[in-house]
Design a protein around this motif. Structure first.
Motif, PDB file in Angstrom:
ATOM      1  N   ARG A  88       0.834  -1.200   0.000  1.00  0.00           N
ATOM      2  CA  ARG A  88       0.000   0.000   0.000  1.00  0.00           C
ATOM      3  C   ARG A  88       0.869   1.250   0.000  1.00  0.00           C
ATOM      4  NH1 ARG A  88      -3.713   1.905   5.037  1.00  0.00           N
ATOM      5  NH2 ARG A  88      -5.639   1.219   4.059  1.00  0.00           N
ATOM      6  N   ASP A  89       0.496   2.194  -0.853  1.00  0.00           N
ATOM      7  CA  ASP A  89       1.071   3.532  -0.855  1.00  0.00           C
ATOM      8  C   ASP A  89       0.064   4.402  -0.119  1.00  0.00           C
ATOM      9  OD1 ASP A  89       2.171   5.992  -1.306  1.00  0.00           O
ATOM     10  OD2 ASP A  89       1.891   5.984  -3.474  1.00  0.00           O
ATOM     11  N   GLY A  90       0.362   4.742   1.128  1.00  0.00           N
ATOM     12  CA  GLY A  90      -0.641   5.371   1.982  1.00  0.00           C
ATOM     13  C   GLY A  90      -0.379   6.827   2.296  1.00  0.00           C
ATOM     14  N   ARG A  91      -1.412   7.453   2.838  1.00  0.00           N
ATOM     15  CA  ARG A  91      -1.339   8.816   3.333  1.00  0.00           C
ATOM     16  C   ARG A  91      -1.768   8.822   4.792  1.00  0.00           C
ATOM     17  NH1 ARG A  91       1.061   8.512  -0.494  1.00  0.00           N
ATOM     18  NH2 ARG A  91       0.879   9.607  -2.482  1.00  0.00           N
ATOM     19  N   ARG A  92      -1.037   9.541   5.642  1.00  0.00           N
ATOM     20  CA  ARG A  92      -1.316   9.582   7.070  1.00  0.00           C
ATOM     21  C   ARG A  92      -1.900  10.940   7.446  1.00  0.00           C
ATOM     22  NH1 ARG A  92       2.903   7.604  11.093  1.00  0.00           N
ATOM     23  NH2 ARG A  92       0.983   6.794  12.028  1.00  0.00           N
ATOM     24  N   PHE A  93      -2.889  10.899   8.320  1.00  0.00           N
ATOM     25  CA  PHE A  93      -3.576  12.118   8.735  1.00  0.00           C
ATOM     26  C   PHE A  93      -3.604  12.199  10.252  1.00  0.00           C
ATOM     27  CE2 PHE A  93      -5.059  11.183   4.518  1.00  0.00           C
ATOM     28  CZ  PHE A  93      -5.200  12.421   3.917  1.00  0.00           C
ATOM     29  N   ALA A  94      -3.612  13.427  10.771  1.00  0.00           N
ATOM     30  CA  ALA A  94      -3.644  13.626  12.217  1.00  0.00           C
ATOM     31  C   ALA A  94      -4.467  14.861  12.553  1.00  0.00           C
ATOM     32  CB  ALA A  94      -2.236  13.778  12.779  1.00  0.00           C
ATOM     33  N   LEU A  95      -5.050  14.825  13.743  1.00  0.00           N
ATOM     34  CA  LEU A  95      -5.846  15.945  14.242  1.00  0.00           C
ATOM     35  C   LEU A  95      -5.558  16.136  15.724  1.00  0.00           C
ATOM     36  CD1 LEU A  95      -8.320  17.966  13.881  1.00  0.00           C
ATOM     37  CD2 LEU A  95      -9.718  16.082  14.773  1.00  0.00           C
ATOM     38  N   ARG A  96      -5.160  17.344  16.095  1.00  0.00           N
ATOM     39  CA  ARG A  96      -5.141  17.728  17.494  1.00  0.00           C
ATOM     40  C   ARG A  96      -6.562  18.154  17.829  1.00  0.00           C
ATOM     41  NH1 ARG A  96      -1.489  16.027  20.778  1.00  0.00           N
ATOM     42  NH2 ARG A  96      -2.072  17.741  22.166  1.00  0.00           N
ATOM     43  N   VAL A  97      -7.194  17.451  18.762  1.00  0.00           N
ATOM     44  CA  VAL A  97      -8.629  17.644  18.994  1.00  0.00           C
ATOM     45  C   VAL A  97      -8.910  19.074  19.458  1.00  0.00           C
ATOM     46  CG1 VAL A  97     -10.609  16.883  20.338  1.00  0.00           C
ATOM     47  CG2 VAL A  97      -8.939  15.206  19.529  1.00  0.00           C
ATOM     48  N   PRO A  98      -9.724  19.792  18.706  1.00  0.00           N
ATOM     49  CA  PRO A  98     -10.043  21.176  19.083  1.00  0.00           C
ATOM     50  C   PRO A  98     -11.097  21.214  20.187  1.00  0.00           C
ATOM     51  CG  PRO A  98     -11.226  20.598  17.096  1.00  0.00           C
ATOM     52  CD  PRO A  98     -10.356  19.405  17.443  1.00  0.00           C
ATOM     53  N   GLY A  99     -11.311  22.413  20.723  1.00  0.00           N
ATOM     54  CA  GLY A  99     -12.311  22.555  21.773  1.00  0.00           C
ATOM     55  C   GLY A  99     -13.720  22.296  21.294  1.00  0.00           C
ATOM     56  N   THR A 100     -13.986  22.654  20.045  1.00  0.00           N
ATOM     57  CA  THR A 100     -15.313  22.455  19.471  1.00  0.00           C
ATOM     58  C   THR A 100     -15.196  21.619  18.206  1.00  0.00           C
ATOM     59  OG1 THR A 100     -16.045  24.601  20.315  1.00  0.00           O
ATOM     60  CG2 THR A 100     -17.376  23.591  18.583  1.00  0.00           C
ATOM     61  N   LEU A 101     -15.976  20.558  18.136  1.00  0.00           N
ATOM     62  CA  LEU A 101     -15.972  19.671  16.974  1.00  0.00           C
ATOM     63  C   LEU A 101     -17.212  19.901  16.135  1.00  0.00           C
ATOM     64  CD1 LEU A 101     -14.821  16.419  18.780  1.00  0.00           C
ATOM     65  CD2 LEU A 101     -13.534  17.631  17.023  1.00  0.00           C
ATOM     66  N   PRO A 102     -17.147  19.584  14.831  1.00  0.00           N
ATOM     67  CA  PRO A 102     -18.346  19.697  13.994  1.00  0.00           C
ATOM     68  C   PRO A 102     -19.472  18.820  14.518  1.00  0.00           C
ATOM     69  CG  PRO A 102     -16.376  19.322  12.654  1.00  0.00           C
ATOM     70  CD  PRO A 102     -15.968  19.111  14.073  1.00  0.00           C
ATOM     71  N   ALA A 123     -14.601  12.368  23.141  1.00  0.00           N
ATOM     72  CA  ALA A 123     -15.427  12.251  24.347  1.00  0.00           C
ATOM     73  C   ALA A 123     -14.826  11.274  25.348  1.00  0.00           C
ATOM     74  CB  ALA A 123     -16.842  11.810  23.970  1.00  0.00           C
ATOM     75  N   ASN A 124     -13.936  10.398  24.862  1.00  0.00           N
ATOM     76  CA  ASN A 124     -13.292   9.422  25.740  1.00  0.00           C
ATOM     77  C   ASN A 124     -11.842   9.789  26.041  1.00  0.00           C
ATOM     78  OD1 ASN A 124     -15.107   6.837  26.279  1.00  0.00           O
ATOM     79  ND2 ASN A 124     -15.631   7.641  24.256  1.00  0.00           N
ATOM     80  N   GLY A 125     -11.523  11.060  25.886  1.00  0.00           N
ATOM     81  CA  GLY A 125     -10.246  11.578  26.354  1.00  0.00           C
ATOM     82  C   GLY A 125      -9.151  11.749  25.335  1.00  0.00           C
ATOM     83  N   ALA A 126      -9.377  11.441  24.069  1.00  0.00           N
ATOM     84  CA  ALA A 126      -8.309  11.572  23.070  1.00  0.00           C
ATOM     85  C   ALA A 126      -7.966  13.039  22.844  1.00  0.00           C
ATOM     86  CB  ALA A 126      -8.732  10.932  21.756  1.00  0.00           C
ATOM     87  N   GLU A 127      -6.678  13.332  22.813  1.00  0.00           N
ATOM     88  CA  GLU A 127      -6.208  14.676  22.509  1.00  0.00           C
ATOM     89  C   GLU A 127      -5.634  14.760  21.098  1.00  0.00           C
ATOM     90  OE1 GLU A 127      -3.463  15.786  25.550  1.00  0.00           O
ATOM     91  OE2 GLU A 127      -4.993  15.830  27.124  1.00  0.00           O
ATOM     92  N   GLU A 128      -5.193  13.639  20.583  1.00  0.00           N
ATOM     93  CA  GLU A 128      -4.721  13.541  19.201  1.00  0.00           C
ATOM     94  C   GLU A 128      -5.304  12.277  18.597  1.00  0.00           C
ATOM     95  OE1 GLU A 128      -0.669  13.473  16.440  1.00  0.00           O
ATOM     96  OE2 GLU A 128      -0.515  13.105  18.600  1.00  0.00           O
ATOM     97  N   ILE A 129      -5.700  12.358  17.338  1.00  0.00           N
ATOM     98  CA  ILE A 129      -6.290  11.216  16.632  1.00  0.00           C
ATOM     99  C   ILE A 129      -5.606  11.104  15.278  1.00  0.00           C
ATOM    100  CG2 ILE A 129      -8.416  10.171  15.758  1.00  0.00           C
ATOM    101  CD1 ILE A 129      -9.935  12.001  17.723  1.00  0.00           C
ATOM    102  N   ARG A 130      -5.336   9.877  14.862  1.00  0.00           N
ATOM    103  CA  ARG A 130      -4.702   9.658  13.566  1.00  0.00           C
ATOM    104  C   ARG A 130      -5.532   8.708  12.711  1.00  0.00           C
ATOM    105  NH1 ARG A 130       1.902   9.668  14.283  1.00  0.00           N
ATOM    106  NH2 ARG A 130       1.990  11.665  15.404  1.00  0.00           N
ATOM    107  N   GLY A 131      -5.297   8.776  11.428  1.00  0.00           N
ATOM    108  CA  GLY A 131      -5.960   7.883  10.488  1.00  0.00           C
ATOM    109  C   GLY A 131      -5.138   7.797   9.223  1.00  0.00           C
ATOM    110  N   ASP A 132      -5.434   6.826   8.381  1.00  0.00           N
ATOM    111  CA  ASP A 132      -4.694   6.704   7.139  1.00  0.00           C
ATOM    112  C   ASP A 132      -5.586   6.136   6.054  1.00  0.00           C
ATOM    113  OD1 ASP A 132      -3.897   4.078   8.839  1.00  0.00           O
ATOM    114  OD2 ASP A 132      -3.997   3.599   6.706  1.00  0.00           O
ATOM    115  N   CYS A 133      -5.126   6.287   4.828  1.00  0.00           N
ATOM    116  CA  CYS A 133      -5.855   5.722   3.687  1.00  0.00           C
ATOM    117  C   CYS A 133      -4.889   5.500   2.545  1.00  0.00           C
ATOM    118  CB  CYS A 133      -7.005   6.626   3.263  1.00  0.00           C
ATOM    119  SG  CYS A 133      -6.505   8.194   2.519  1.00  0.00           S
ATOM    120  N   ALA A 165     -11.296   9.937  -2.265  1.00  0.00           N
ATOM    121  CA  ALA A 165     -12.499  10.320  -1.528  1.00  0.00           C
ATOM    122  C   ALA A 165     -12.245  10.267  -0.025  1.00  0.00           C
ATOM    123  CB  ALA A 165     -13.652   9.401  -1.906  1.00  0.00           C
ATOM    124  N   MET A 166     -11.505   9.262   0.421  1.00  0.00           N
ATOM    125  CA  MET A 166     -11.213   9.144   1.848  1.00  0.00           C
ATOM    126  C   MET A 166     -10.245  10.229   2.282  1.00  0.00           C
ATOM    127  SD  MET A 166     -12.277   7.225   4.298  1.00  0.00           S
ATOM    128  CE  MET A 166     -12.227   8.483   5.569  1.00  0.00           C
TER     129      MET A 166
END
Length: 310
Positions: free
Chosen positions: A139-153, A271-281, A287-288
């Motif tokens: 797989r040739d992948g892409r990695r994504f990360a988010l520092r959880v903001p105070g307000t989420l969509p 909501a369960n305490g995560a301050e940073e979240i990662r994902g990949d595709c 589209a992802m």
């Protein structure tokens, strides 16, 4: 003459130290210490290359999920740039040890740009070493990360979510089989060719379930017509919270539901305490990639995933 051996207790968790590179040394030491503490590796799975003068010149460490006895990946792979034979010997030693532990496949990932905790500099050279040692890119992948903001969509009000705790696993495997039949992910597509969509779906569900999660976190989102539209499997690995898997049923693609599922998983992890979240595709799954971006994630690295059958 260079010798490949198991690291001694006094060499853990530092392993190979780089003079003048305090940031790398501290990050690698902390990472290996965490792997040892959580059971993702064991002292006997930590290998080093020692030159004729007794200096450590390379390393490789087998990795698995906590509670597992069979390794399925290697990390902290380093070898001298001018001694490809040392790198090849380290990989062969890792393969032999993994096989002896019952593994039938060994994986390794190469991230660029180089960053903590592995600092995989010179990714092209690493790729050559891996390919010459029998590994191939799956797989040739892409990695994504988010520092959880105070307000989420807010959640997408077009979708009604029901959890694994409510539904049980069968609807999840059913939906996974449906969407994997038309996946843009090279690795998952190869799994479908090898095992068929249903078995590939069951394996994906079981493998993701090895990550820490609560049944209430995993959900299927239903469209207004009552049909299952999206699946969201947020979880935590030993290092960080992750969007373990997100998928959209073929009949509901093009509606922006992938981003909605990423937002939903993000909200649950936050909501369960995560301050940073990662994902990949997969890089081909545009589209992802757009879904992560629309949910506020940043593409912080590219990742080549290598695998060698044993």
């Amino acid at each position: 003459m260079t010798v490949i051996r198991t690291a001694r207790p006094d060499e853990l968790p530092a392993l190979l130290e780089h003079p003048g590179d305090a940031e790398r040394n501290a990050a690698t030491r902390a990472y290996l210490g965490m792997l040892l503490d959580t059971g993702c590796t064991r002292p006997e799975w930590c290998l080093v290359a020692e030159d004729g003068a007794g200096r450590l010149v390379g390393s490789v460490v087998l990795w698995t999920l906590p509670g597992q006895d069979v390794p399925y990946a290697c990390v902290l792979f380093e070898a001298p740039a001018d001694e490809p034979e040392t790198g090849a010997a380290l990989l062969e030693a890792a393969v032999a040890k993994a096989r002896a532990c019952g593994a039938d496949e060994l994986e390794h990932v190469v991230d660029s740009p180089a960053q903590a905790p592995q600092f995989q500099r010179d990714p092209e050279r690493r790729g050559v070493l891996l390919r010459e040692s029998g590994f191939r890119v799956v797989r040739d992948g892409r990695r994504f990360a988010l520092r959880v903001p105070g307000t989420l969509p807010a959640d997408d009000d077009r979708l009604t979510f029901r959890s694994l705790a409510d539904l049980g696993p069968e609807p999840f495997v059913d939906l996974l089989a449906e969407l994997l039949a038309e996946t843009a992910d090279a690795r998952l597509g190869a799994d479908v060719k090898r095992w068929g969509a249903r078995q590939a779906a069951a394996r994906l569900f079981e493998e993701t379930a090895e990550l820490r999660h609560e049944p209430a976190w995993w959900e299927i989102g239903y469209d207004a017509d009552g049909s299952p539209a999206v699946i969201s499997l947020p979880a935590e690995n030993p290092s960080v919270a992750v969007i373990g898997f997100v998928g959209v049923a073929p009949a509901h693609r093009g509606k922006g539901y992938a981003a909605s599922a990423v937002v939903r998983g993000t909200r649950i992890l936050a909501a369960n305490g995560a301050e940073e979240i990662r994902g990949d595709c997969d890089a081909a799954n545009t589209a992802m990639a757009k879904a992560f971006t629309r949910a506020g994630y940043e593409n912080f690295a590219d990742r080549l995933e290598f695998s060698r059958p044993l």
